[in-house]
Scaffold this active site. Structure first.
Site, PDB file in Angstrom:
ATOM      1  N   SER A  90      34.205  -1.829  -1.941  1.00  0.00           N
ATOM      2  CA  SER A  90      35.651  -1.913  -2.143  1.00  0.00           C
ATOM      3  C   SER A  90      36.394  -1.321  -0.947  1.00  0.00           C
ATOM      4  CB  SER A  90      36.035  -1.229  -3.465  1.00  0.00           C
ATOM      5  OG  SER A  90      37.386  -1.452  -3.782  1.00  0.00           O
ATOM      6  N   LEU A  91      37.130  -0.238  -1.133  1.00  0.00           N
ATOM      7  CA  LEU A  91      37.801   0.437  -0.025  1.00  0.00           C
ATOM      8  C   LEU A  91      36.835   0.670   1.143  1.00  0.00           C
ATOM      9  CD1 LEU A  91      39.818   2.503   1.358  1.00  0.00           C
ATOM     10  CD2 LEU A  91      38.651   4.229  -0.014  1.00  0.00           C
TER      11      LEU A  91
END
Length: 310
Positions: A90-91
């Site tokens: 994700s991030l």
């Protein structure tokens, strides 16, 4: 030639004080963390935890500490005979792309700050839940989400490892899916302490805003490829990265498949760079013959360097 895969953590890995040991002992870490600004540095090192947990601070904080750890590793490790790839959860995909050289730290930090603000805004405007479903096949979880969707949005959004899938959506629909999973004898269901229904279609406004934001930046040809979340494929072409980052916000994280593809490509050493050891645990679930070293402080850094130099 040694083949090393770098893994970068996402939201949820944060702890107050992360990166402080590296900051105190290595000039490269100080250089990166100081660039993040006094306010963010204070939140990273001193909290309070409730502030650090706000998405708009969590995301740049984890990105900053991950890149500080990578900068120290890059300085101390002789990589002349090493082939790298990277992946970020994700991030963490931004950390992976930055490490690969698609963009520099300061541009990466600006993107991540904007991303965190857009996601927090979408989460406030379209509130919802995330839940982990353990011990169920992907097809069964997807069918349960479909059944629960008559109450609202409910989607499988993180395929983390065999038997560990995260769902997200509107509160009533996710709660219904959790009930259905329990009836279908899931090993365990856990409502996650997340600040929004990340990676679901409820994040479409954040994704649209990110598309406009990314137009401001020029990306560079990387030194190695990154396996991207939205399709689990090796990405080296600058032309497609922005599109994949936009898609990533509103679509599922194919982490299990990404790691399997990395292993199939012959990478036999893994290093988790940044706070926590969540991804190391997922690696063991995906392939028990593989283990990950990690770098989050001076002790883990030295241990990893010793192991790699054997």
């Amino acid at each position: 030639m040694s083949k090393i895969a770098l893994m970068f953590p996402g939201q949820g890995a944060q702890t107050v004080g992360m990166g402080k040991d590296l900051y105190d002992k290595y000039s490269k870490a100080r250089e990166i963390i100081d660039l993040s600004g006094d306010m963010l540095k204070k939140i990273i090192f001193e909290g309070p935890e409730e502030t650090l947990k706000l998405t708009k601070y969590t995301q740049p904080a984890i990105f900053t500490v991950s890149m500080a750890a990578f900068a120290v590793f890059k300085e101390l490790f002789d990589s002349s005979d090493v082939e790298f790839v990277a992946a970020g959860h994700s991030l963490g995909e931004y950390s992976a792309l930055c490490a690969a050289g698609f963009f520099g730290f300061e541009d990466g930090l600006s993107m991540v700050k904007a991303r965190g603000e857009f996601i927090q805004k979408s989460s406030e405007e379209n509130p919802g839940l995330m839940a982990a479903i353990l011990g169920m096949e992907k097809s069964v979880v997807e069918d349960i989400c479909k059944q629960a969707s008559n109450l609202g949005v409910c989607e499988a959004i993180n395929f983390n490892s065999p038997g560990q899938i995260v769902i997200a959506g509107t509160t009533s629909a996710v709660n219904k899916a959790v009930e259905l999973a329990a009836v279908a004898e899931a090993t365990k269901t856990i409502i996650l302490n997340a600040s929004g229904p990340f990676h679901s279609s409820l994040m479409i406004p954040a994704s649209s805003n990110m598309a406009k934001e990314l137009e401001k930046y020029k990306f560079s040809i990387p030194t190695f490829g990154v396996y991207t979340n939205c399709d689990a494929s090796l990405t080296t072409a600058v032309s497609v990265v922005k599109e994949k980052l936009v898609k990533q916000i509103k679509s599922s994280v194919k982490w299990d498949e990404s790691i399997q593809n990395i292993i199939a490509s012959g990478f036999n050493k893994f290093i988790e760079i940044g706070p926590g050891r969540v991804l190391s645990g997922l690696l063991r679930r995906i392939d028990r013959t593989k283990r990950a070293f990690n770098i989050e402080d001076s002790m883990s850094l030295q241990k990893t360097l010793e192991e790699l130099n054997k």
